[in-house]
Design an enzyme around this catalytic site. Structure first.
Site, mmCIF file in Angstrom:
data_model
loop_
_atom_site.group_PDB
_atom_site.id
_atom_site.type_symbol
_atom_site.label_atom_id
_atom_site.label_comp_id
_atom_site.label_asym_id
_atom_site.label_seq_id
_atom_site.Cartn_x
_atom_site.Cartn_y
_atom_site.Cartn_z
ATOM 1 N N ASP A 1 36.304 48.005 45.221
ATOM 2 C CA ASP A 1 36.130 47.580 43.839
ATOM 3 C C ASP A 1 34.712 47.014 43.744
ATOM 4 O OD1 ASP A 1 35.863 46.135 41.530
ATOM 5 O OD2 ASP A 1 37.800 45.131 41.657
ATOM 6 N N LYS B 1 29.442 46.551 33.004
ATOM 7 C CA LYS B 1 28.904 45.485 33.869
ATOM 8 C C LYS B 1 27.603 45.947 34.520
ATOM 9 C CE LYS B 1 33.555 43.870 35.048
ATOM 10 N NZ LYS B 1 33.778 42.714 34.183
ATOM 11 N N HIS C 1 40.589 40.514 41.858
ATOM 12 C CA HIS C 1 40.698 40.563 40.395
ATOM 13 C C HIS C 1 41.983 41.311 40.046
ATOM 14 C CE1 HIS C 1 39.829 42.023 36.313
ATOM 15 N NE2 HIS C 1 38.922 41.065 36.223
ATOM 16 N N GLN D 1 31.681 44.083 40.544
ATOM 17 C CA GLN D 1 30.675 43.006 40.587
ATOM 18 C C GLN D 1 29.582 43.295 41.612
ATOM 19 O OE1 GLN D 1 30.599 40.830 38.335
ATOM 20 N NE2 GLN D 1 32.682 40.844 37.552
ATOM 21 N N CYS E 1 40.804 36.318 35.257
ATOM 22 C CA CYS E 1 41.639 37.463 35.665
ATOM 23 C C CYS E 1 41.766 37.547 37.176
ATOM 24 C CB CYS E 1 41.084 38.786 35.116
ATOM 25 S SG CYS E 1 41.183 38.893 33.341
HETATM 26 C C1 LIG Z 1 35.896 42.380 40.605
HETATM 27 C C2 LIG Z 1 36.363 43.028 39.335
HETATM 28 N N1 LIG Z 1 37.126 44.124 39.415
HETATM 29 C C3 LIG Z 1 37.563 44.753 38.321
HETATM 30 C C4 LIG Z 1 37.249 44.306 37.072
HETATM 31 C C5 LIG Z 1 37.760 45.037 35.877
HETATM 32 O O1 LIG Z 1 36.696 45.631 35.198
HETATM 33 P P1 LIG Z 1 36.958 46.303 33.790
HETATM 34 O O2 LIG Z 1 37.456 45.230 32.890
HETATM 35 O O3 LIG Z 1 35.621 46.822 33.390
HETATM 36 O O4 LIG Z 1 37.943 47.372 34.000
HETATM 37 C C6 LIG Z 1 36.461 43.170 36.924
HETATM 38 C C7 LIG Z 1 36.144 42.636 35.591
HETATM 39 O O5 LIG Z 1 35.754 41.523 35.412
HETATM 40 C C8 LIG Z 1 35.994 42.525 38.090
HETATM 41 O O6 LIG Z 1 35.233 41.436 38.012
#
Ligand SMILES: Cc1ncc(COP(=O)(O)O)c(C=O)c1O
Length: 459
Positions: free
Chosen positions: A209, A235, A134, A212, A382
């Protein structure tokens, strides 16, 4: 001072309902259909933002009258709020099974957490990151010596690719590997433990990270042997503006505060030359300048407790049934292609992306919303490099939504993502599968047009 408010002491209910899902807000919200009438909204975009757990909402509502400033006030409610904030750290540390000397820093989100870590990298740190990440985990390392690794097609290839890259690195300097636990595009689980072992074998550290992963799966820092974990409250059923970076604190202690300001500073004095000397905190507060978001932190702690008390393994088992149902339903439609990096047998969470032959994905998603009351997401999520790899496309341009941009045999420019979690009733998933089949068989019942880049029903 011990917190003894209704909010802190109450054991709010966190039982699953008869379908096995956990109560979330918005279950009874109805939305209009373009074809007439109303239906209850089927929120199937959990990967973007999940609905708040009822338990989280109740805890926040019970605490709200006791709200006070954190770390600053002498008053009872300030002290109570400070306790709640600090207790939230401990709850999150337990939820993540952190090591005793790990610190939990409250941030705004996963993006914020990873940018904080990026700002705290030691000088000359090399960073290794797969192109499949991401953007939140792909992009914060631009100022470091970053190596982008090609998309692997199996978990084993991911480990081998990392091993090879690390073997060629400067062996004496600091290094960091950044990897996602579960893909926000395919939902597939990454071999985090094996990647952590490879990183450590080469003297590198690893940040997970878990944006998810954490909402769908228990995460143990110690079992996975990762150095840091980042995730977002919104999330994890706690949409109150907070996120988490948990893990080792040595790099963070050495680094300049992420933001300069009150809360991060222990002592500030004027120098005789007219300047200002600052002594910064050496705890998590160093990177939490400004007034802390106590409700955000408390809501995350509440969600952690709710998931744990409901029995995370039971929740995972039920989610896997929903994953199976969606995948089976989609497999029955020959025009549908599910996007996957690691193949059909890969373990995955409730995040599934697909394209439909002959359909523009934005058009398809708009029809699911307008004609069936189903909220999914369309686009590149993204994670542009990953989705382009999976589509085999070069989507520099977006197709017009009204006309199918991908004729049979042509490649789609973007994809549709359906995602769900602990609050999803079976009916939402059944409605989604039926809607996909009906749309593919009969086409949309309405006309659509593009407005401000979105596909919307034509008046
Ligand atoms: C795998 C992953 N990492 C990071 C993020 C970023 O999260 P946030 O927008 O809450 O900062 C997302 C958001 O969709 C994500 O799916």
């Amino acid at each position: 001072m011990s917190v003894s408010t209704a909010a802190a002491d109450r054991t709010a209910h966190c039982d699953t309902d008869t379908s096995g899902s956990l109560p979330v807000l918005g279950r009874d919200v109805t939305v209009p259909l373009v074809t007439g009438g109303e239906v209850t909204y089927a929120a199937l975009d959990y990967a973007a933002s999940a609905p708040a757990l009822q338990r989280v909402w109740d805890d926040v509502a019970a605490y709200a009258p006791y709200y006070g400033s954190v770390h600053r006030g002498a008053g009872y409610l300030s002290q109570l709020s400070t306790d709640l904030f600090e207790n939230a750290r401990r709850t999150v540390a337990e939820f993540l099974d952190c090591r005793a000397d790990d610190e939990v820093v409250f941030t705004r989100s996963t993006t914020d957490s990873l940018n904080l870590l990026a700002a705290a990298l030691p000088a000359d740190c090399q960073v290794f990151v797969f192109e499949t990440e991401h953007h939140a985990s792909l992009l914060p390392w631009q100022d470091a010596r970053v190596t982008y690794l090609n998309a692997p097609r199996t978990p084993g290839e991911a480990v081998a690719t990392l091993e090879k890259a690390l073997a060629g690195r400067d062996p004496y300097g600091p290094a960091l590997v950044c990897v996602t636990g579960a893909s926000n595009v395919t939902g597939e689980l990454w071999p985090v433990r094996e990647l952590a072992a490879a990183a450590h074998a080469h003297g590198a550290r690893i940040v997970l990270d878990a944006a998810q992963l954490a909402p769908h799966h228990p995460v143990s820092v110690q079992e996975l042997d990762v150095d840091w974990v980042a995730f977002s409250g919104h999330k994890l059923y706690a949409p109150f503006g907070s996120g988490v970076l948990a893990g080792r604190f040595d790099w963070l202690r050495e680094a300049d505060p992420y933001l300069a300001g009150g809360g991060a500073s222990k002592k500030v004095s004027r120098r005789t030359d007219g300047g200002v000397d600052v002594e910064w905190h050496e705890s998590a507060a160093r990177h939490e300048a400004g007034s802390p978001n106590v409700i955000g932190a408390y809501s995350i702690a509440s969600a952690c407790k709710a998931l744990t008390e409901a029995g995370f393994d039971t929740l995972v088992a039920r989610e896997q049934q929903l994953v199976g149902r969606v995948r089976q339903g989609l497999a029955e439609v020959p025009e549908v292609r599910v996007l996957s990096l690691f193949g059909d047998d890969a373990p995955r969470v409730g995040v599934i992306s697909f394209v439909v032959e002959g359909w523009n994905s934005s058009h398809f998603a708009a029809a699911l919303s307008a004609e069936y009351g189903i909220g999914v997401r369309d686009g590149l999520f993204c994670a542009h490099p990953l989705v382009r790899t999976l589509l085999g496309s070069d989507p520099q341009s977006q197709g017009e939504c009204g006309a199918p941009e991908a004729a049979p045999g042509e490649k789609s420019l973007n994809a549709i993502r359906v995602s769900f979690g602990v609050g999803t009733p079976d009916e939402h998933v059944e409605r989604f599968v039926a809607a996909v089949k009906e749309l593919v068989a009969n086409g949309a019942s309405w006309n659509y047009r593009t407005e401000n880049g979105r596909c919307v029903p034509a008046a």
